[in-house]
Design a protein around this motif. Sequence first.
Motif, PDB file in Angstrom:
ATOM      1  N   TYR A   1       0.926  -1.050 -17.042  1.00 30.74           N
ATOM      2  CA  TYR A   1       0.755  -0.957 -15.591  1.00 30.74           C
ATOM      3  C   TYR A   1       0.716  -2.362 -15.002  1.00 30.74           C
ATOM      4  CZ  TYR A   1      -1.033   0.529 -11.042  1.00 30.74           C
ATOM      5  OH  TYR A   1      -1.183   0.770  -9.681  1.00 30.74           O
ATOM      6  N   GLN A   2       1.364  -2.540 -13.851  1.00 28.76           N
ATOM      7  CA  GLN A   2       1.294  -3.822 -13.149  1.00 28.76           C
ATOM      8  C   GLN A   2       0.294  -3.717 -12.005  1.00 28.76           C
ATOM      9  OE1 GLN A   2       4.465  -5.538 -10.463  1.00 28.76           O
ATOM     10  NE2 GLN A   2       4.481  -7.141 -12.028  1.00 28.76           N
ATOM     11  N   LEU A   3      -0.685  -4.612 -11.998  1.00 24.33           N
ATOM     12  CA  LEU A   3      -1.716  -4.660 -10.967  1.00 24.33           C
ATOM     13  C   LEU A   3      -1.362  -5.721  -9.928  1.00 24.33           C
ATOM     14  CD1 LEU A   3      -4.743  -4.568 -13.393  1.00 24.33           C
ATOM     15  CD2 LEU A   3      -4.405  -2.900 -11.544  1.00 24.33           C
ATOM     16  N   SER A   4      -1.460  -5.364  -8.666  1.00 27.26           N
ATOM     17  CA  SER A   4      -1.247  -6.342  -7.601  1.00 27.26           C
ATOM     18  C   SER A   4      -2.592  -6.804  -7.059  1.00 27.26           C
ATOM     19  CB  SER A   4      -0.407  -5.736  -6.477  1.00 27.26           C
ATOM     20  OG  SER A   4      -0.987  -4.535  -6.005  1.00 27.26           O
ATOM     21  N   LEU A   5      -2.714  -8.110  -6.855  1.00 28.25           N
ATOM     22  CA  LEU A   5      -3.930  -8.717  -6.324  1.00 28.25           C
ATOM     23  C   LEU A   5      -3.554  -9.435  -5.036  1.00 28.25           C
ATOM     24  CD1 LEU A   5      -6.892  -9.605  -6.484  1.00 28.25           C
ATOM     25  CD2 LEU A   5      -6.183 -11.451  -8.020  1.00 28.25           C
ATOM     26  N   VAL A   6      -4.078  -8.923  -3.911  1.00 23.70           N
ATOM     27  CA  VAL A   6      -3.723  -9.430  -2.582  1.00 23.70           C
ATOM     28  C   VAL A   6      -4.909 -10.191  -2.012  1.00 23.70           C
ATOM     29  CG1 VAL A   6      -2.929  -8.797  -0.270  1.00 23.70           C
ATOM     30  CG2 VAL A   6      -2.198  -7.439  -2.260  1.00 23.70           C
ATOM     31  N   TYR A   7      -4.685 -11.417  -1.579  1.00 25.47           N
ATOM     32  CA  TYR A   7      -5.790 -12.238  -1.095  1.00 25.47           C
ATOM     33  C   TYR A   7      -5.253 -13.322  -0.156  1.00 25.47           C
ATOM     34  CZ  TYR A   7      -3.990 -15.153  -4.903  1.00 25.47           C
ATOM     35  OH  TYR A   7      -3.160 -15.870  -5.747  1.00 25.47           O
ATOM     36  N   PRO A   8      -6.119 -13.874   0.715  1.00 22.39           N
ATOM     37  CA  PRO A   8      -5.672 -14.949   1.596  1.00 22.39           C
ATOM     38  C   PRO A   8      -5.651 -16.282   0.877  1.00 22.39           C
ATOM     39  CG  PRO A   8      -7.965 -14.415   2.042  1.00 22.39           C
ATOM     40  CD  PRO A   8      -7.501 -13.447   0.995  1.00 22.39           C
TER      41      PRO A   8
END
Length: 515
Positions: A62-69
């Motif tokens: 599984y590919q996890l996306s990490l979204v942050y500023p």
Amino acid sequence: MKQVKQKTSMLLLMMMTIVLIVSGCSGNGNKNNAEATKEPAAATEKPAATEEEPPANELKPYQLSLVYPGTPQTDEKKIEEALNKILTEKINATIDLRPIDWGAWDDKINLMVASQEEVDIVFTAQWNGHAKYVAKGAFLDLGELLEQYGKGITDSLDPAFIEGAKINGKNYGVPTNKELAALGGIVYRKDVTDELGIDMTNVKTPQDLDAVYAVIKAKRPDLTPLYTTGGAFNSHFFANYDFLGDSTIPGAILKDLDGTKVAAVEEIDRYKEFLNLTRDYFKKGYINADAATTQVSSSDAWKAGTVFSTLEPLKPGKDAEVASAAGLSGKLAQISMSEKTVATSETAGSMLGVSFTSKDPARAMMLINLLHTDKEINNILNFGIEGDHFTRNGEIITATDNTANYNPGSAWMFGNQFLNYVWDTEDPEKWAKFKEFNQNAKVSPGLGFVFDSEPVKAEVGALANVIRQYQRALETGSVDVDKTLADYEKKLKDAGVEKVVAEKQKQFDAFLASK
């Protein structure tokens, strides 16, 4: 909202087969408006609930996306590859780092939520609309996920973080293990004050900065005396406003005082005083002329070498952190200008939430748990690759020629800061001082309370549009205070601010009565 529930059969124990059940909104008691339009998440094989992550070979890739500023980094792909080697072994996952420039963050995260974009882990914070996004159903209730896959988090994190970050008794974000107290002040170029012979020992208040900035403007015109992109002296951490759960929703108390009367900050004398001071500094040319519109973050401005000072939420070594990220090690110092406080804004001031659009919430929680427990993963994400982006001697790290290609300066966002290495330009006792810093702060009367905006959600939506139109220009000193503030207050009243403040007061009174 999706809920992850596991069932094991004694007959199939050796096979460790798991079924994910995605419950409908009417069946699980959660109230995410977006749930009715969501497709069920794809099933993921997982073992029965344990206190540790399941073996990676029992999980589908599984590919996890990490979204942050944050500013995208040149060597981002190299970091992903290094993390993927470890994450594949531990939880059979890879990672997609998705930083979004600070200037575009608010608009892009709003669009991401509205469009129901499929992502896994998203940075969230009380001061950045967390309660608003929870009300929209953007984040999952993490209760079961924390219990099943977050033992490392709950074992290491001060319970005050978990309790203080709750909304209606539920956690929708995992707080970063960092400083628990808040202290407002400035970070400034000490090398410049030394060069110009400016004595900073007498600087105690924002007003004291006038004489300093006048010298900087006259003798170092290449530097912006005070760089800001937002609230300047009216930033919540500087002025000590406690918005009781979400600083994007009007209605606050002063957390450095004992009063419990909720008011729109525009009616508070401190707010008006700081507006006038900021306007004075703007007119004198101390503040960057594009403060109301720029999308260049303060960290990027520091890197450009055009800044003398910025307003910051301080902690031990904040100046060294800013300096390290900007390539100005040894050249910065800090001065505190407010009382040290603790409020919900601190306990929920930096969190990672699991998006309701995630196809594998359990795996997302496994990664968050690793950021709180795995020193190698934590430091790769924060500082890069040893021998490439830094060299290491025990817990102390030193910059290399390639540090600039991965130096996000975002360690306060991810997991457990007490796992972080310390730059050789920082105090080697940094983390011991953090623990000391977390003690003996003034506790806000509102600690632990989070406003439920559901009864006034229409007004909150209308107010958001008004705030977006006026607040940044006003609080950066970019417009005339008297006329603009009067117009702003009228538009707020027309949009229902009095109803929102009254509802916040009602809920806050009930909270206080229940203590």
